[in-house]
Scaffold this active site. Structure first.
Site, mmCIF file in Angstrom:
data_model
loop_
_atom_site.group_PDB
_atom_site.id
_atom_site.type_symbol
_atom_site.label_atom_id
_atom_site.label_comp_id
_atom_site.label_asym_id
_atom_site.label_seq_id
_atom_site.Cartn_x
_atom_site.Cartn_y
_atom_site.Cartn_z
ATOM 1 N N CYS A 2 0.829 -1.194 0.000
ATOM 2 C CA CYS A 2 0.000 0.000 0.000
ATOM 3 C C CYS A 2 0.873 1.259 0.000
ATOM 4 O O CYS A 2 2.027 1.229 0.422
ATOM 5 C CB CYS A 2 -0.869 0.043 1.248
ATOM 6 S SG CYS A 2 -1.793 -1.452 1.526
ATOM 7 N N ARG A 27 4.569 0.442 -6.594
ATOM 8 C CA ARG A 27 4.509 -0.526 -5.492
ATOM 9 C C ARG A 27 3.402 -1.554 -5.695
ATOM 10 O O ARG A 27 3.364 -2.555 -4.990
ATOM 11 C CB ARG A 27 4.236 0.226 -4.161
ATOM 12 C CG ARG A 27 5.366 1.126 -3.738
ATOM 13 C CD ARG A 27 4.876 2.192 -2.772
ATOM 14 N NE ARG A 27 4.522 1.651 -1.476
ATOM 15 C CZ ARG A 27 5.319 1.633 -0.425
ATOM 16 N NH1 ARG A 27 6.546 2.110 -0.533
ATOM 17 N NH2 ARG A 27 4.919 1.150 0.718
ATOM 18 N N TRP A 75 -3.079 -2.355 -1.473
ATOM 19 C CA TRP A 75 -2.716 -3.696 -1.958
ATOM 20 C C TRP A 75 -3.420 -4.620 -0.981
ATOM 21 O O TRP A 75 -3.070 -4.684 0.195
ATOM 22 C CB TRP A 75 -1.190 -3.845 -1.910
ATOM 23 C CG TRP A 75 -0.694 -5.253 -1.968
ATOM 24 C CD1 TRP A 75 -0.442 -6.081 -0.933
ATOM 25 C CD2 TRP A 75 -0.364 -5.989 -3.144
ATOM 26 N NE1 TRP A 75 0.013 -7.289 -1.382
ATOM 27 C CE2 TRP A 75 0.073 -7.266 -2.733
ATOM 28 C CE3 TRP A 75 -0.393 -5.690 -4.523
ATOM 29 C CZ2 TRP A 75 0.478 -8.246 -3.627
ATOM 30 C CZ3 TRP A 75 0.020 -6.672 -5.399
ATOM 31 C CH2 TRP A 75 0.447 -7.922 -4.964
ATOM 32 N N ASN A 101 -1.008 1.233 6.156
ATOM 33 C CA ASN A 101 -0.168 0.209 5.500
ATOM 34 C C ASN A 101 0.239 -0.771 6.570
ATOM 35 O O ASN A 101 0.629 -0.353 7.661
ATOM 36 C CB ASN A 101 1.134 0.809 4.960
ATOM 37 C CG ASN A 101 0.901 1.665 3.756
ATOM 38 O OD1 ASN A 101 -0.215 1.775 3.287
ATOM 39 N ND2 ASN A 101 1.972 2.275 3.280
ATOM 40 N N GLY A 102 0.236 -2.058 6.249
ATOM 41 C CA GLY A 102 0.693 -3.058 7.213
ATOM 42 C C GLY A 102 -0.419 -4.031 7.547
ATOM 43 O O GLY A 102 -1.454 -4.089 6.857
ATOM 44 N N GLU A 481 16.786 -23.761 -6.542
ATOM 45 C CA GLU A 481 16.438 -22.341 -6.543
ATOM 46 C C GLU A 481 17.693 -21.480 -6.775
ATOM 47 O O GLU A 481 17.632 -20.495 -7.510
ATOM 48 C CB GLU A 481 15.734 -21.967 -5.234
ATOM 49 C CG GLU A 481 15.331 -20.515 -5.105
ATOM 50 C CD GLU A 481 14.341 -20.027 -6.165
ATOM 51 O OE1 GLU A 481 13.840 -20.834 -6.963
ATOM 52 O OE2 GLU A 481 14.106 -18.809 -6.210
ATOM 53 N N LYS A 485 18.031 -18.862 -9.862
ATOM 54 C CA LYS A 485 18.286 -17.434 -9.645
ATOM 55 C C LYS A 485 19.456 -16.990 -10.514
ATOM 56 O O LYS A 485 19.408 -15.949 -11.137
ATOM 57 C CB LYS A 485 18.623 -17.139 -8.169
ATOM 58 C CG LYS A 485 17.474 -17.083 -7.215
ATOM 59 C CD LYS A 485 16.566 -15.877 -7.327
ATOM 60 C CE LYS A 485 15.457 -16.040 -8.295
ATOM 61 N NZ LYS A 485 14.320 -16.845 -8.023
ATOM 62 N N GLU A 488 18.527 -17.282 -14.591
ATOM 63 C CA GLU A 488 17.478 -16.438 -15.176
ATOM 64 C C GLU A 488 17.873 -14.967 -15.274
ATOM 65 O O GLU A 488 17.397 -14.261 -16.148
ATOM 66 C CB GLU A 488 16.153 -16.596 -14.429
ATOM 67 C CG GLU A 488 16.157 -16.059 -13.021
ATOM 68 C CD GLU A 488 14.813 -16.235 -12.314
ATOM 69 O OE1 GLU A 488 13.777 -16.240 -12.979
ATOM 70 O OE2 GLU A 488 14.820 -16.356 -11.072
ATOM 71 N N HIS A 504 26.498 -40.189 -12.055
ATOM 72 C CA HIS A 504 25.734 -40.965 -13.043
ATOM 73 C C HIS A 504 25.679 -40.239 -14.386
ATOM 74 O O HIS A 504 24.832 -40.560 -15.217
ATOM 75 C CB HIS A 504 24.329 -41.261 -12.505
ATOM 76 C CG HIS A 504 24.363 -42.087 -11.258
ATOM 77 N ND1 HIS A 504 24.700 -43.416 -11.268
ATOM 78 C CD2 HIS A 504 24.181 -41.762 -9.958
ATOM 79 C CE1 HIS A 504 24.688 -43.886 -10.029
ATOM 80 N NE2 HIS A 504 24.392 -42.886 -9.212
ATOM 81 N N LYS A 603 6.728 -11.373 -15.417
ATOM 82 C CA LYS A 603 6.475 -11.567 -13.983
ATOM 83 C C LYS A 603 5.295 -12.498 -13.763
ATOM 84 O O LYS A 603 5.289 -13.293 -12.834
ATOM 85 C CB LYS A 603 6.209 -10.201 -13.331
ATOM 86 C CG LYS A 603 6.032 -10.268 -11.822
ATOM 87 C CD LYS A 603 7.331 -10.651 -11.135
ATOM 88 C CE LYS A 603 7.179 -10.894 -9.659
ATOM 89 N NZ LYS A 603 8.279 -11.702 -9.108
HETATM 90 C C1 F6R Z 1 11.674 -17.279 -10.839
HETATM 91 C C2 F6R Z 1 10.249 -16.984 -10.871
HETATM 92 C C3 F6R Z 1 9.355 -17.946 -11.554
HETATM 93 C C4 F6R Z 1 8.017 -18.077 -10.814
HETATM 94 C C5 F6R Z 1 7.044 -18.927 -11.664
HETATM 95 C C6 F6R Z 1 5.727 -19.114 -10.949
HETATM 96 O O1 F6R Z 1 12.382 -16.305 -10.158
HETATM 97 O O2 F6R Z 1 9.813 -15.991 -10.365
HETATM 98 O O3 F6R Z 1 9.955 -19.195 -11.723
HETATM 99 O O4 F6R Z 1 8.250 -18.660 -9.588
HETATM 100 O O5 F6R Z 1 6.814 -18.311 -12.894
HETATM 101 O O6 F6R Z 1 5.083 -17.900 -10.761
HETATM 102 P P1 F6R Z 1 3.946 -17.735 -9.697
HETATM 103 O O7 F6R Z 1 4.528 -17.974 -8.357
HETATM 104 O O8 F6R Z 1 3.457 -16.333 -9.889
HETATM 105 O O9 F6R Z 1 2.899 -18.761 -10.024
#
Ligand code: F6R
Length: 608
Positions: A2, A27, A75, A101-102, A481, A485, A488, A504, A603
């Site tokens: 928010c 935000r 939000w 906010n919060g 993970e 990171k 990507e 293997h 995203k």
């Molecule tokens: C990697 C990343 C993606 C998401 C994936 C699922 O950093 O962000 O691998 O984790 O696209 O997205 P959500 O969680 O929005 O379903």
């Protein structure tokens, strides 16, 4: 997250508030609203949707005359995005207006208490509790009422408050949610973030936890929660507007990594009550929890990686068999969901097409779905039978960091809850795990403070072609993970392998100087992973090790070591991932990549 903006001054407030809120749009928000004192009463206008809707509704602020006001972009947390749930919120007589906010953790008992005293609620928000509670304590002295409320509520908050009886003042307070105030020759401002008021002033005061500010047209007074007046020094902001949006951080990804201690706290603390885990939104009785025979976790990308971690945790402590599936596979493979199977879909955005399809498929097969979701009101949140929200706030960087950390916490809580109800976790072990959970935010903070050391190390690998991440058990999930990171955002090829699988096939790829990141946080598997490290080192690999403090034995097999603070072995992912996020980030920065918007990625993946 928010956004708050408030203004009291010589000019009309509404246009200043709208302008300020527009600077907080980055935000993320789902609704917006304003409260302005028009000379007689407090007028509120609010609407679900973009700020543009509020601008049109008020003709750019022209229909809300007055020189004192507060505004908000919401939000959604408690209550779906809607006009009623948008801020500001009034008390019953409409003489007090609040933006917040919060998260107010104890809003439910407070709400019940206020209802028993005759207060009527018109929204589902935790914020409305604040408006009525201020009203309850208000006996003509706003400062006294506000500080009483601060003593009464638990959780995080930044608040902007106006009183019809004090139209020459705005009050602002904060605890664990950011808030600043500023001043110029035309008035005073409050805001949740610097960009909102940068156009008007560069001289700002950062409000500390449990401080209160009283703003008038030409001066501000600061108080403690005990109403003692204090002096504060202003800070001159010299960042440009773009940097200000990122709170002074170079990228949103770095900012979001630094938000992780708060994210973990926000997801965790509202669900810990009287040394127990209370997940009201789970909507399951103890009998239903006891009847679970199998759990299917379905997700994509990083969310899938949290699912892999959860498999180890849930099976380990709750002794319920868990199958983890990629949503894109699950939806087409005609999965066998027998009676007693619970489906959990994990998603930050709540809009991922494959995860949504998997949810629908499960429901079609007659199974209840629990969504672990960050975006309130998103498709998965709406369609799941029950939703456990991760309170990470909006994530702007494409590569997830803070939402991932919040998902882990939600899953630990679920595992512990199930384990306790099913009698697989005794009181002592449960208490000790709760203690470890509560220590995570501080431990994450310590790891983040070490960023320079990781940056120096990362700079040596900006030319790397291939990197391998290895680990066993939960360390394998962390490796997945860590590898994602790095690849990507830096475009360096990397793979995660269960350490025992290397020989293997993949070990043939190890050459002189290949970087192998070995994660070894599980004491029971430590010696095994150590042997795998020795194997790759013997073939020329440069070995980076991530292990627990005290495991100095690892230095025999590693070229570079990162130590994480000790925690329960089931929670190490939350700590070990921090240096790996930083590593990926600094390699990408070193290579000059567009960290927040990596090529070819979105995203929210709303298509197959
Ligand atoms: C990697 C990343 C993606 C998401 C994936 C699922 O950093 O962000 O691998 O984790 O696209 O997205 P959500 O969680 O929005 O379903």
């Amino acid at each position: 997250m928010c956004g708050i903006v408030g203004y009291i001054g010589k000019h009309e407030a509404a246009p200043v508030i709208l302008e300020g809120l527009s600077k907080l749009e980055y935000r993320g928000y789902d609704s917006a609203g304003m409260a302005v004192f028009d000379g007689e009463k407090i007028q509120i206008q609010k609407s679900v949707g973009r700020l543009k809707v509020l601008e049109e509704l008020t003709h750019g602020g022209a229909t809300m005359p007055g020189t004192v006001g507060i505004g908000h972009t919401r939000w959604a947390t408690h209550g779906a995005p809607s006009d009623e749930n948008a801020h500001p919120h009034y008390n019953q007589e409409e003489t007090i207006a609040v933006v917040h906010n919060g998260i107010i953790e104890n809003y439910l008992p407070l709400r019940e208490k206020l209802i028993s005293k005759g207060y009527q609620f018109v929204s589902d928000t935790d914020t409305e509790v604040l408006a009525h509670l201020i009203d309850y304590y208000y006996k003509g002295n706003p400062l006294e009422a506000i500080t009483k409320v601060m003593h009464r509520v638990q959780g995080s908050y930044a608040l902007g408050i106006i009183f019809a009886e004090y139209p020459d003042q705005i009050f602002a307070v904060r605890k664990d949610s950011p808030l600043i105030v500023g001043q110029n020759e035309n008035g005073c401002f409050i805001a949740s973030d610097v960009p909102a008021i940068l156009k008007y002033t560069r001289k700002v005061y950062f409000i500390e936890n449990q401080e209160v500010v009283r703003l008038r047209v030409d001066h501000m007074h600061f108080y403690t929660v005990d109403e003692e007046e204090i002096e504060k020094e202003p800070v001159t902001i010299d960042w440009d507007a773009d940097a200000a949006e990122k709170g002074g951080y170079e990228h949103f990804m770095l900012k979001e990594m630094y938000e992780q201690p708060k994210t973990v706290t926000d997801t965790l603390m509202p669900r810990i009550k009287d040394n127990d885990i209370v997940i009201e939104e789970l909507g399951m009785s103890d009998e239903e929890i006891n009847a679970i025979r199998k759990i299917f976790i379905v997700a994509c990308g990083s969310a899938y990686h949290t699912g892999v971690t959860a498999k180890y945790v849930i099976e380990g402590i709750a002794r319920i068999p868990v199958e983890v599936d990629l949503a894109s596979e699950f939806r087409y493979r005609n999965p066998i969901l027998e009676e007693g199977t619970m489906v959990v879909v994990i998603s930050q955005s709540g809009e991922t097409a494959d995860s949504l399809a998997a949810l629908r498929e499960s429901k079609k097969l007659g199974h209840k779905v629990l969504g672990i979701v960050n975006v309130v009101g998103s498709s998965i949140a709406r369609e799941a039978d029950n939703v456990m929200y991760t309170w990470a706030g909006p994530e702007i960087a494409v590569a997830t960091t803070k939402a991932y950390s919040a998902q882990l916490i939600a899953l630990y809580l679920l595992a512990m809850k199930f384990a306790k109800v099913r009698g697989n976790l005794d009181e002592g072990a449960f208490k000790s795990m709760l203690g470890d959970l509560k220590r995570l935010p501080g431990q994450i903070e310590r790891l983040l403070a070490n960023k320079q050391r990781i940056q120096r190390f990362a700079n040596r690998y900006i030319g790397a072609k291939d990197v391998f991440f290895i680990g066993r058990g939960i360390d394998y999930a962390i490796s997945m993970e860590g590898s994602l990171k790095l690849k990507e955002i830096s475009y360096i090829h990397s793979e995660a392998y269960a350490a025992g699988e290397l020989k293997h096939g993949t070990i043939s790829l190890i050459e002189e100087g290949t970087l192998v990141a070995a994660v070894a946080t599980q004491d029971t598997l430590f010696q095994k992973t150590l042997s795998n490290m020795v194997e790759v080192k013997a073939r020329g690999a440069f070995v980076l090790a991530v292990t627990n403090e005290g495991n100095t034995d690892i230095e025999k097999a590693a070229d570079y070591c990162i130590y994480i603070p000790r925690t329960n072995p089931y929670f190490t992912n939350s700590l070990a991932i921090i240096p790996l996020q930083l590593f990926g980030y600094y390699v990408a920065v070193g290579k000059g990549c567009d960290v927040d918007k990596p090529r070819n990625l979105a995203k929210s993946v709303t298509v197959e």
